[in-house]
Design a protein around this motif. Structure first.
Motif, PDB file in Angstrom:
ATOM      1  N   ASN A 197      -3.569 -69.084 -62.681  1.00 53.31           N
ATOM      2  CA  ASN A 197      -4.148 -69.296 -61.403  1.00 53.31           C
ATOM      3  C   ASN A 197      -2.904 -69.315 -60.494  1.00 53.31           C
ATOM      4  N   GLU A 198      -2.157 -70.293 -60.675  1.00 51.15           N
ATOM      5  CA  GLU A 198      -0.933 -70.814 -59.852  1.00 51.15           C
ATOM      6  C   GLU A 198       0.006 -69.658 -59.964  1.00 51.15           C
ATOM      7  N   PHE A 201      -1.583 -66.706 -57.624  1.00 52.12           N
ATOM      8  CA  PHE A 201      -1.582 -67.247 -56.204  1.00 52.12           C
ATOM      9  C   PHE A 201      -0.130 -67.111 -55.569  1.00 52.12           C
ATOM     10  N   PRO A 205       0.045 -64.953 -52.025  1.00 57.58           N
ATOM     11  CA  PRO A 205      -0.460 -66.160 -51.246  1.00 57.58           C
ATOM     12  C   PRO A 205      -1.619 -65.887 -50.228  1.00 57.58           C
ATOM     13  N   ASP A 207      -4.187 -64.281 -50.943  1.00 52.71           N
ATOM     14  CA  ASP A 207      -5.387 -64.040 -51.677  1.00 52.71           C
ATOM     15  C   ASP A 207      -6.231 -65.293 -51.666  1.00 52.71           C
ATOM     16  N   GLN A 208      -5.560 -66.418 -51.754  1.00 50.10           N
ATOM     17  CA  GLN A 208      -6.252 -67.858 -51.611  1.00 50.10           C
ATOM     18  C   GLN A 208      -7.391 -67.886 -50.544  1.00 50.10           C
ATOM     19  N   ARG A 209      -6.980 -67.383 -49.332  1.00 48.25           N
ATOM     20  CA  ARG A 209      -8.092 -67.612 -48.540  1.00 48.25           C
ATOM     21  C   ARG A 209      -9.134 -66.594 -48.537  1.00 48.25           C
ATOM     22  N   ASP A 212     -11.463 -67.450 -51.116  1.00 50.67           N
ATOM     23  CA  ASP A 212     -12.226 -68.760 -50.706  1.00 50.67           C
ATOM     24  C   ASP A 212     -13.311 -68.160 -49.665  1.00 50.67           C
ATOM     25  N   GLN A 237     -15.933 -66.081 -60.113  1.00 51.80           N
ATOM     26  CA  GLN A 237     -14.839 -66.783 -60.928  1.00 51.80           C
ATOM     27  C   GLN A 237     -14.326 -66.214 -62.118  1.00 51.80           C
ATOM     28  N   PRO A 325      -9.992 -75.205 -53.096  1.00 52.16           N
ATOM     29  CA  PRO A 325      -9.602 -73.662 -53.369  1.00 52.16           C
ATOM     30  C   PRO A 325     -10.277 -73.235 -54.561  1.00 52.16           C
ATOM     31  N   ARG A 327     -10.682 -71.412 -58.033  1.00 51.45           N
ATOM     32  CA  ARG A 327      -9.879 -71.186 -59.223  1.00 51.45           C
ATOM     33  C   ARG A 327     -10.751 -70.424 -60.333  1.00 51.45           C
TER      34      ARG A 327
END
Length: 433
Positions: A197-198, A201, A205, A207-209, A212, A237, A325, A327
């Motif tokens: 996941n880290e 993202f 970057p 795509d996190q927003r 969510d 998920q 966030p 995951r």
């Protein structure tokens, strides 16, 4: 019913021959009914009359049919340089007798009987099927095997049950724990999935927003996929299963960019997005994967008891919470999926019985593996999301003569993505590495 004769045809520089034979549903029961086993033999055009050694491809899974020649990975063309390749549809898949919601319907509400039936579709039965197929094709001469992912698990079972059938064994991303419980497997898997996941993202970057926002929308609205079932946050998920291969690592990004449109009621999830999610999360084409994903680790008297579901509680990062966030989970199967996925709903009762089972046969013979005489080489992918590196190396150390190549340069699908992976294993087996 007599075994149908093989059927041959040509396409794309290949000569394919389809084989079908009957095998016992239960190899331990002389009175067992028969099921059908299908295998496709592939050879390079112009070499069909040569006495080339056979290589059995054991597909990943569980519950995955063999690759088809027109869509096979990079390994196939490399293997055809010196082999006849046998693509066997493991029992319950493809053109072999299927095991799915339609065929299991004959058990009705007898979930115990359905579970007993499904318990006969693990690696031990697959190996015994392969042995009957080998003798059908070439009598007692041994053949070689290439096991990818779960196919590697089956290869270790092959070395335990019938090593006399193998000349050489190649394994890619598929060295299982020999003695560990499913809890050990999933505890390690959750940690690796968080790391992926880290990575994801960090690459995307923005795509996190977006992820969510999708999760918040699903929490607030009853969103239906094209097949009619609701898309929940926890099912959304499960798209993280795509993080484990080079071919699909980026697919979530290009799916998320289609997520929203301005509808009559405000922002809505698009049909394109929902169709893409359904294609990725549905088990309609691979129900055995869900039903047997934990039982493939089961041996002895300890139940799996929905291991992935229980162990997840140790990793709160995966629990949706306001302000936290999203995951994505990976190669885990949960009991609630048998409620939310229409293709799995009829299997729910049998899955519960399998999760509680405490009399599993052994899949590996530790003494025989310690005395192994079959040449075995294995690619271990350093950052494999699906198969734990440390567990794989511990297994390698328990198999006499097994040689490993640990590489950070490939994901779990390395043998499909790059012919050089199988080329390296061939060189190792021939002492040229």
């Amino acid at each position: 019913m007599p075994t149908p004769p093989p059927v041959s045809y040509r396409h794309g520089g290949l000569v394919c021959t389809d084989h079908t034979l009957d095998v016992p549903l239960d190899h331990q029961d002389p009175a067992s009914p028969a099921i059908s086993l299908f295998a496709r033999e592939v050879v390079a055009e112009g070499r069909e009359h040569e006495n080339l050694p056979r290589l059995l491809w054991l597909q990943g899974g569980p519950g995955g049919r063999a690759e088809r020649p027109n869509a096979a990975g990079a390994w196939l063309r490399r293997a055809l340089v010196g082999h006849r390749v046998v693509l066997m549809d493991q029992r319950g898949t493809g053109r072999s007798t299927p095991a799915d919601r339609l065929t299991l319907a004959r058990f009705g509400t007898d979930h115990q009987a359905a579970a007993r039936h499904l318990g006969l579709f693990r690696a031990d039965s697959i190996v015994r099927d392969a042995e009957l197929l080998r003798r059908h094709l070439q009598d007692e001469r041994p053949w070689s095997v290439l096991g990818q992912s779960f196919g590697g698990f089956a290869t270790l079972t092959y070395l335990s049950l019938a090593p006399e059938g193998l000349a050489q064994a190649y394994i890619t991303g598929g060295l299982p724990t020999l003695t560990g419980h499913a809890d050990d497997v999933y505890r390690a898997a959750y940690a690796r999935t968080l790391a992926h996941n880290e990575r994801y993202f960090a690459r995307y970057p923005g795509d996190q927003r977006l992820a969510d926002t999708v999760a918040a929308h699903l929490e607030a609205h009853d969103v239906r996929m094209p097949t009619g079932e609701r898309l929940t946050v926890r099912r959304f998920q499960t798209l993280g299963i795509t993080f484990g291969t080079s071919a699909k690592f980026d697919s979530l990004h290009y799916l998320l960019e289609t997520a929203f449109t301005d509808g009559a009621r405000g922002p809505e999830l698009t049909d394109t997005f929902l169709r893409g999610v359904d294609a990725a999360v549905s088990f309609a084409e691979r129900p055995l994967y869900a039903a047997l994903h934990e039982p493939i680790y089961a041996q002895g008297s300890r139940a799996t008891a929905w291991s992935a579901h229980r162990v997840r509680e140790e990793f709160p990062a995966f629990e949706p919470a306001p302000g936290s966030p999203v995951r994505f989970t990976g190669e885990m199967v949960y009991p609630w999926q048998f409620d939310e996925d229409p293709s799995l709903v009829p299997l729910r009762g049998a899955a519960e019985v399998l999760a509680a089972r405490t009399d599993w046969p052994a899949l590996y013979d530790l003494a025989r593996l310690a005395d192994n005489e079959v040449p075995v080489v294995a690619a271990v992918y350093h950052d494999d999301m699906y198969v734990d590196r440390e567990q794989a190396l511990a297994t390698a150390g328990a198999v006499r003569g097994l040689r490993t190549w640990v590489t950070p340069d490939h994901a779990h699908d390395g043998v499909r993505a790059d012919a050089a992976v199988f080329d390296r294993l061939l060189a190792m087996a021939n002492g040229k590495d």
